[in-house]
Design a protein around this motif. Structure first.
Motif, PDB file in Angstrom:
ATOM      1  N   THR A  23      41.965  41.792  22.887  1.00 10.36           N
ATOM      2  CA  THR A  23      41.679  43.172  23.292  1.00 10.36           C
ATOM      3  C   THR A  23      41.806  44.141  22.123  1.00 10.36           C
ATOM      4  OG1 THR A  23      43.990  43.468  24.006  1.00 10.36           O
ATOM      5  CG2 THR A  23      42.382  42.769  25.671  1.00 10.36           C
ATOM      6  N   ALA A  24      42.737  43.871  21.222  1.00 14.78           N
ATOM      7  CA  ALA A  24      42.903  44.757  20.067  1.00 14.78           C
ATOM      8  C   ALA A  24      41.702  44.708  19.134  1.00 14.78           C
ATOM      9  CB  ALA A  24      44.171  44.384  19.299  1.00 14.78           C
ATOM     10  N   ALA A  25      41.002  43.574  19.141  1.00 16.54           N
ATOM     11  CA  ALA A  25      39.852  43.409  18.258  1.00 16.54           C
ATOM     12  C   ALA A  25      38.598  44.087  18.796  1.00 16.54           C
ATOM     13  CB  ALA A  25      39.572  41.924  18.035  1.00 16.54           C
ATOM     14  N   SER A  26      38.586  44.455  20.080  1.00 19.21           N
ATOM     15  CA  SER A  26      37.401  45.098  20.662  1.00 19.21           C
ATOM     16  C   SER A  26      37.835  46.200  21.622  1.00 19.21           C
ATOM     17  CB  SER A  26      36.536  44.067  21.399  1.00 19.21           C
ATOM     18  OG  SER A  26      37.305  43.383  22.368  1.00 19.21           O
ATOM     19  N   LYS A  27      38.367  47.265  21.055  1.00 13.97           N
ATOM     20  CA  LYS A  27      38.866  48.371  21.869  1.00 13.97           C
ATOM     21  C   LYS A  27      37.715  49.192  22.437  1.00 13.97           C
ATOM     22  CE  LYS A  27      43.184  48.863  19.278  1.00 13.97           C
ATOM     23  NZ  LYS A  27      44.033  49.755  18.465  1.00 13.97           N
ATOM     24  N   GLY A  28      37.976  49.787  23.596  1.00 10.21           N
ATOM     25  CA  GLY A  28      37.014  50.702  24.187  1.00 10.21           C
ATOM     26  C   GLY A  28      35.902  50.067  24.981  1.00 10.21           C
ATOM     27  N   THR A  29      35.920  48.759  25.156  1.00 15.51           N
ATOM     28  CA  THR A  29      34.835  48.080  25.866  1.00 15.51           C
ATOM     29  C   THR A  29      35.337  47.307  27.078  1.00 15.51           C
ATOM     30  OG1 THR A  29      35.032  46.119  24.450  1.00 15.51           O
ATOM     31  CG2 THR A  29      33.520  47.849  23.734  1.00 15.51           C
ATOM     32  N   TRP A  30      36.549  47.530  27.497  1.00 13.76           N
ATOM     33  CA  TRP A  30      37.136  46.696  28.537  1.00 13.76           C
ATOM     34  C   TRP A  30      37.019  47.330  29.914  1.00 13.76           C
ATOM     35  CZ3 TRP A  30      38.403  41.809  27.707  1.00 13.76           C
ATOM     36  CH2 TRP A  30      38.523  41.407  26.379  1.00 13.76           C
ATOM     37  N   THR A  31      36.839  46.452  30.901  1.00 14.90           N
ATOM     38  CA  THR A  31      36.888  46.833  32.311  1.00 14.90           C
ATOM     39  C   THR A  31      37.957  45.985  32.990  1.00 14.90           C
ATOM     40  OG1 THR A  31      35.234  45.197  32.986  1.00 14.90           O
ATOM     41  CG2 THR A  31      34.424  47.365  32.285  1.00 14.90           C
ATOM     42  N   HIS A  85      45.065  50.458  31.553  1.00 17.52           N
ATOM     43  CA  HIS A  85      44.553  51.546  32.380  1.00 17.52           C
ATOM     44  C   HIS A  85      43.236  51.203  33.060  1.00 17.52           C
ATOM     45  CE1 HIS A  85      42.664  51.924  28.426  1.00 17.52           C
ATOM     46  NE2 HIS A  85      41.657  52.498  29.039  1.00 17.52           N
ATOM     47  N   VAL A  86      42.516  50.200  32.578  1.00 13.22           N
ATOM     48  CA  VAL A  86      41.220  49.858  33.184  1.00 13.22           C
ATOM     49  C   VAL A  86      41.398  49.052  34.468  1.00 13.22           C
ATOM     50  CG1 VAL A  86      40.111  49.899  30.930  1.00 13.22           C
ATOM     51  CG2 VAL A  86      40.935  47.717  31.844  1.00 13.22           C
ATOM     52  N   VAL A  87      42.594  48.534  34.703  1.00 10.62           N
ATOM     53  CA  VAL A  87      42.861  47.753  35.912  1.00 10.62           C
ATOM     54  C   VAL A  87      43.338  48.705  37.002  1.00 10.62           C
ATOM     55  CG1 VAL A  87      44.149  45.815  36.890  1.00 10.62           C
ATOM     56  CG2 VAL A  87      43.511  45.784  34.471  1.00 10.62           C
ATOM     57  N   LYS A  88      42.636  48.765  38.101  1.00 12.91           N
ATOM     58  CA  LYS A  88      42.936  49.746  39.145  1.00 12.91           C
ATOM     59  C   LYS A  88      43.791  49.184  40.273  1.00 12.91           C
ATOM     60  CE  LYS A  88      40.437  52.540  36.790  1.00 12.91           C
ATOM     61  NZ  LYS A  88      41.109  53.539  35.929  1.00 12.91           N
ATOM     62  N   SER A  89      43.558  47.939  40.666  1.00 14.59           N
ATOM     63  CA  SER A  89      44.298  47.355  41.771  1.00 14.59           C
ATOM     64  C   SER A  89      45.767  47.157  41.403  1.00 14.59           C
ATOM     65  CB  SER A  89      43.690  46.007  42.167  1.00 14.59           C
ATOM     66  OG  SER A  89      44.543  45.294  43.035  1.00 14.59           O
ATOM     67  N   ARG A  90      46.645  47.434  42.339  1.00 18.80           N
ATOM     68  CA  ARG A  90      48.079  47.284  42.089  1.00 18.80           C
ATOM     69  C   ARG A  90      48.442  45.837  41.790  1.00 18.80           C
ATOM     70  NH1 ARG A  90      51.995  49.488  46.682  1.00 18.80           N
ATOM     71  NH2 ARG A  90      50.880  51.380  46.045  1.00 18.80           N
ATOM     72  N   TRP A  91      47.898  44.908  42.563  1.00 19.70           N
ATOM     73  CA  TRP A  91      48.217  43.493  42.362  1.00 19.70           C
ATOM     74  C   TRP A  91      47.601  42.967  41.074  1.00 19.70           C
ATOM     75  CZ3 TRP A  91      52.093  41.913  45.089  1.00 19.70           C
ATOM     76  CH2 TRP A  91      52.315  42.448  46.351  1.00 19.70           C
ATOM     77  N   ALA A  92      46.386  43.407  40.787  1.00 22.94           N
ATOM     78  CA  ALA A  92      45.753  42.989  39.536  1.00 22.94           C
ATOM     79  C   ALA A  92      46.507  43.539  38.341  1.00 22.94           C
ATOM     80  CB  ALA A  92      44.301  43.452  39.507  1.00 22.94           C
TER      81      ALA A  92
END
Length: 245
Positions: free
Chosen positions: A131-139, A108-115
């Protein structure tokens, strides 16, 4: 009457990370797993060349189907001229776990359709684990840079393996075991969690049953049996949980 001073939201809101900082964070997150992916990619490149396949098969597989365990499996299947139907079914079974990754992967943090399309394509085991080891900090930038770095490690390792193979005077025996060693390592990591021990026992039972009944296709039959047993275990655990609730 003086109005109470209002604190500007700009003063209390956390400063947004700069794009370059987000990219650096993604690259930094990739280092630990990348140290394991690169040498495994070298083994993959060596395996492709020593199997008698054209050198370009290694980068082609790594770009068309970015999944290390499946790629190593495909090398052997291509060498043996395995029918396409069997290859397709094997691909489905080996990579079916990625469907469950999507439930908690921070897409959900990825906004661009191609990305977003690339992030789905590059949702490999290592990316999910990090990503599972550090939830809530991703952009979005951090996640995409992480996945791009992982693919660079893998493709770069494969190309390095091809270069090394061209310089070796003789064939290196045992590279075919790299895939088995990878799965053994992943299995041992999973078994360290006590709740995964039943799955290990089910896998052993599935392979023993397949080897005893259909030895010619024991790995494939064992995999199908194991999937069925895991579905049964999940269904039973869910029913027990609902009953206890």
């Amino acid at each position: 009457m003086n109005k109470p001073l209002q604190t500007s939201s700009l003063l209390i809101a956390p400063l947004a990370a700069r794009p370059i900082d987000e990219i650096r964070s993604g690259l930094k997150d990739s280092f630990a797993a990348g140290l394991g992916m690169f040498p495994l990619g070298i083994a993959f490149g060596l395996l492709v060349v020593q199997s008698g396949l054209p050198w370009w098969v290694a980068p082609a597989l790594s770009l068309a189907g970015f999944a290390g365990s499946l790629e190593m499996l495909l090398v052997g299947m291509m060498k043996e001229m395995t029918p396409l139907g069997t290859i397709a079914l094997t691909t489905l079974l080996v990579n079916f776990r990625h469907v469950f990754y999507s439930f908690s992967f921070p897409m959900h943090v990825v906004k661009s359709r191609w990305a977003k399309a690339y992030s789905v394509y590059a949702m490999i085991d290592e990316a999910y684990a990090v990503t599972a080891a550090s939830k809530g900090t991703w952009t979005g930038r951090r996640l995409i840079s992480l996945q791009l770095a992982f693919q660079a490690y893998w493709v770069g390792g494969g190309l390095a393996g091809i270069a090394i193979a061209s310089l070796l005077p003789a064939r290196i025996e045992g590279l075919e075991f790299a895939l088995c060693a990878l799965f053994v390592t992943l299995t041992l990591d999973a078994v360290m969690l006590s709740q995964q021990l039943p799955s290990l026992m089910l896998g052993a039972a599935a392979f023993i049953a397949a080897a005893a009944t259909v030895p010619d296709v024991a790995p494939f039959a064992g995999l199908l049996t194991f999937v069925a047993l895991l579905i049964g275990r999940y269904t039973l655990a869910r029913r027990n949980g609902a009953h206890n609730a």
